[in-house]
Design an enzyme around this catalytic site. Structure first.
Site, short mmCIF file in Angstrom:
data_model
loop_
_atom_site.label_atom_id
_atom_site.label_comp_id
_atom_site.label_asym_id
_atom_site.label_seq_id
_atom_site.Cartn_x
_atom_site.Cartn_y
_atom_site.Cartn_z
N ASN A 115 0.92 -1.15 0.09
CA ASN A 115 -0.16 0.10 0.07
C ASN A 115 0.85 1.33 -0.21
O ASN A 115 2.26 1.25 0.31
CB ASN A 115 -0.82 -0.08 1.21
CG ASN A 115 -1.85 -0.95 1.05
OD1 ASN A 115 -2.22 -1.65 -0.01
ND2 ASN A 115 -2.59 -1.39 2.16
N ASP A 155 -0.54 4.37 1.04
CA ASP A 155 -1.57 5.31 1.52
C ASP A 155 -0.89 5.76 3.04
O ASP A 155 -1.39 6.91 3.57
CB ASP A 155 -2.91 4.87 1.87
CG ASP A 155 -2.93 3.52 2.67
OD1 ASP A 155 -2.01 3.15 3.38
OD2 ASP A 155 -3.72 2.66 2.28
N HIS A 181 5.94 -0.39 -2.05
CA HIS A 181 5.61 0.63 -3.36
C HIS A 181 5.74 1.77 -3.24
O HIS A 181 5.12 2.67 -3.81
CB HIS A 181 4.37 0.05 -3.88
CG HIS A 181 4.25 -1.29 -4.55
ND1 HIS A 181 3.08 -2.10 -4.70
CD2 HIS A 181 5.11 -2.29 -4.57
CE1 HIS A 181 3.42 -3.36 -5.35
NE2 HIS A 181 4.71 -3.54 -5.00
N GLY A 216 -5.23 -9.38 2.43
CA GLY A 216 -5.96 -8.35 1.82
C GLY A 216 -5.11 -7.83 0.25
O GLY A 216 -5.01 -6.70 0.18
N SER A 250 -4.59 -9.33 -3.91
CA SER A 250 -4.81 -10.37 -4.82
C SER A 250 -3.44 -11.20 -5.59
O SER A 250 -3.66 -12.03 -6.38
CB SER A 250 -5.40 -9.45 -6.00
OG SER A 250 -4.40 -8.68 -6.64
N ASN A 301 -8.08 -13.24 3.06
CA ASN A 301 -8.41 -12.36 2.08
C ASN A 301 -10.12 -12.49 1.73
O ASN A 301 -10.59 -13.69 2.31
CB ASN A 301 -7.70 -12.80 0.42
CG ASN A 301 -7.60 -11.74 -0.40
OD1 ASN A 301 -7.10 -10.69 0.10
ND2 ASN A 301 -7.90 -11.90 -1.68
N CYS A 352 -11.09 -8.72 6.19
CA CYS A 352 -10.01 -8.95 7.11
C CYS A 352 -10.31 -8.26 8.45
O CYS A 352 -10.01 -9.15 9.38
CB CYS A 352 -8.87 -8.57 6.28
SG CYS A 352 -8.98 -6.76 5.99
P1 CNA Z 1 -5.74 -5.57 -5.42
O1 CNA Z 1 -5.22 -6.24 -6.66
O2 CNA Z 1 -6.65 -4.54 -5.73
O3 CNA Z 1 -6.32 -6.78 -4.52
C1 CNA Z 1 -6.92 -6.22 -3.35
C2 CNA Z 1 -7.36 -7.71 -2.81
O4 CNA Z 1 -7.92 -7.19 -1.39
C3 CNA Z 1 -8.46 -8.62 -3.58
O5 CNA Z 1 -8.08 -9.78 -3.56
C4 CNA Z 1 -9.65 -8.16 -2.58
O6 CNA Z 1 -10.50 -9.43 -2.48
C5 CNA Z 1 -9.01 -8.10 -1.15
N1 CNA Z 1 -9.93 -7.45 -0.42
C6 CNA Z 1 -10.89 -6.18 -0.51
N2 CNA Z 1 -11.43 -5.91 0.52
C7 CNA Z 1 -11.15 -6.90 1.44
C8 CNA Z 1 -11.44 -6.84 2.78
N3 CNA Z 1 -12.28 -6.17 3.43
N4 CNA Z 1 -10.65 -7.70 3.51
C9 CNA Z 1 -9.78 -8.63 2.96
N5 CNA Z 1 -9.50 -8.79 1.68
C10 CNA Z 1 -10.16 -7.79 1.00
O7 CNA Z 1 -4.82 -4.89 -4.63
P2 CNA Z 1 -3.25 -5.53 -4.14
O8 CNA Z 1 -2.72 -4.96 -2.95
O9 CNA Z 1 -3.21 -6.85 -4.36
O10 CNA Z 1 -2.33 -4.97 -5.38
C11 CNA Z 1 -0.99 -4.22 -5.04
C12 CNA Z 1 -1.14 -2.79 -5.73
C13 CNA Z 1 -2.53 -2.07 -5.32
C14 CNA Z 1 -0.26 -2.02 -5.05
O11 CNA Z 1 0.80 -1.72 -6.33
C15 CNA Z 1 -0.68 -0.74 -4.44
O12 CNA Z 1 -0.03 0.36 -4.61
C16 CNA Z 1 -2.10 -0.68 -4.93
N6 CNA Z 1 -3.37 0.06 -4.03
C17 CNA Z 1 -2.93 0.57 -3.20
C18 CNA Z 1 -3.91 1.22 -2.50
C19 CNA Z 1 -3.67 1.69 -1.25
O13 CNA Z 1 -2.63 1.95 -0.53
N7 CNA Z 1 -4.55 1.89 -0.15
C20 CNA Z 1 -5.23 1.40 -3.02
C21 CNA Z 1 -5.40 0.73 -4.30
C22 CNA Z 1 -4.57 -0.06 -4.99
#
Ligand code: CNA
Length: 328
Positions: free
Chosen positions: A118, A120, A135, A207, A209, A233, A256
């Site tokens: 993340n 953020d 990242h 949390g 993918s 997840n 989560c």
């Molecule tokens: P992704 O590919 O969007 O996957 C998110 C995963 O989280 C999915 O498998 C969902 O099923 C799961 N998920 C969603 N909500 C919940 C929950 N409440 N409880 C449990 N699991 C949940 O994002 P990844 O993190 O796998 O991919 C990495 C990318 C996302 C990085 O490069 C980040 O920088 C990027 N990102 C970051 C943010 C942030 O900083 N908050 C937001 C959006 C994307």
């Protein structure tokens, strides 16, 4: 992840997971965007995630993935800043119960490292110190051309005032210190992973993918077979990362925050929401989070151990070789 590894019989139930957390002293927690969804920040790939909801037409981009693509940013940084203005406008970011659970592990001297994908910065707000932001972070800036550091406060202030792309004195665009697709990971990440791979005694993946290649997948791939690994997840892994499912000893499916609440209850640790109170966060936030979780707790949390459909794929070895960040 090592697709040929045999799952550990000694770590196959929720109770085993609880016991491992209780006895482990060097836990690595790998986190992704899912742990910040209850903080109001959408992830990438869920139905309500950025890739499915962004208005590409309004941002004048052919696809949402390009928002985080370095080559595209260098040509036109405007869509990125237009999109991320809402993030910078939110001055009240608060940790989720999952962030606080990780911090609680650290205060109990159980956390070796939190590798977060993340950007953020909420881990820092939660006070997690053994942290690697794989990242990067949205809150500091550097010129995409001459690499000079920008002054974060004035960059964010100006961005919120008139939405303009922040510029360096050399007229290059300032870019937040996050690793865009097409960028190389900092070498400090590799050093940290090498140290931790030799010491880790339990891995919790929460949390994510697992579809962004490079950093954390590399950690999982090189993890010694004897180290137990648990996936928490909302949904089962799918698409290109489905083959990693069988690499986990236990998978806990559900939101989560709800799962963490169950684990802390069984560990006899205080509810993470109490930690929110301790660091003075909003009661309203806590209620919002648990309203959702309590309704879903019993019905959504399930344990899957070596689901037969996944076993056939266990032999597939996934070894991402590239050190560049890439979407899969
Ligand atoms: P992704 O590919 O969007 O996957 C998110 C995963 O989280 C999915 O498998 C969902 O099923 C799961 N998920 C969603 N909500 C919940 C929950 N409440 N409880 C449990 N699991 C949940 O994002 P990844 O993190 O796998 O991919 C990495 C990318 C996302 C990085 O490069 C980040 O920088 C990027 N990102 C970051 C943010 C942030 O900083 N908050 C937001 C959006 C994307």
């Amino acid at each position: 992840m090592n697709g040929e590894r045999k799952q550990l019989d000694s770590v196959s139930t929720v109770e085993h997971v609880v016991e491992r957390i209780r006895t482990s002293k060097r836990i690595v927690v790998i986190t992704g965007a899912g742990i910040s969804v209850s903080c109001g920040i959408p992830d990438f790939r869920s139905a309500n995630g950025i890739y499915n909801t962004v208005d590409c037409h309004a941002l004048n981009i052919p696809s949402a993935e390009l928002l985080f693509d370095l080559s595209f940013f260098k040509i036109d940084p405007q869509p990125f800043y237009k999109f991320s203005r809402a993030f910078y406008a939110n001055r009240a970011l608060q940790p989720s119960p999952t962030h606080l659970f990780i911090r609680d592990m650290e205060s109990r001297k159980k956390l070796l490292r939190n590798y977060t994908q993340n950007v953020d910065g909420i881990e820092q707000i939660a006070g997690i110190r053994s942290l690697v932001e794989c990242h990067g972070n949205m809150h500091t800036f550097r010129c995409a051309k001459c690499k000079k550091k920008g002054d974060s406060e004035s960059v964010i202030r100006r961005l919120l005032e008139d939405g303009s792309v922040p510029q360096c004195a050399c007229l290059g665009s300032l870019k937040p210190d996050i690793v865009f697709f097409g960028e190389v990971f900092p070498s400090s990440l590799e050093r940290s992973m090498q140290r931790d791979l030799a010491r880790v005694d339990l891995v919790l993946v929460i949390g994510t993918s697992l579809r962004v290649g490079g950093s954390v997948l590399e950690f999982l791939r090189r993890l010694p077979d004897a180290v137990p690994r648990v996936l928490i997840n909302k949904e089962a892994l799918s698409g290109s990362s489905k083959t990693y499912s069988a690499g986990f000893d236990v998978t806990l499916l559900g939101p989560c925050d709800a799962i963490v609440r169950i684990l802390t209850h069984r560990l006899d640790w205080p509810d993470p929401s109490k930690c929110l109170d301790r660091i003075g966060h909003l009661r309203a936030l806590r209620e919002r989070v648990y309203e959702v979780c309590e309704a879903e707790e019993e019905s959504r949390v399930s344990v899957s151990v070596a689901a037969p459909a996944d076993v056939g794929e266990r032999r597939t070895r996934h070894a991402p070789k590239k050190r560049r960040i890439e979407s899969m």
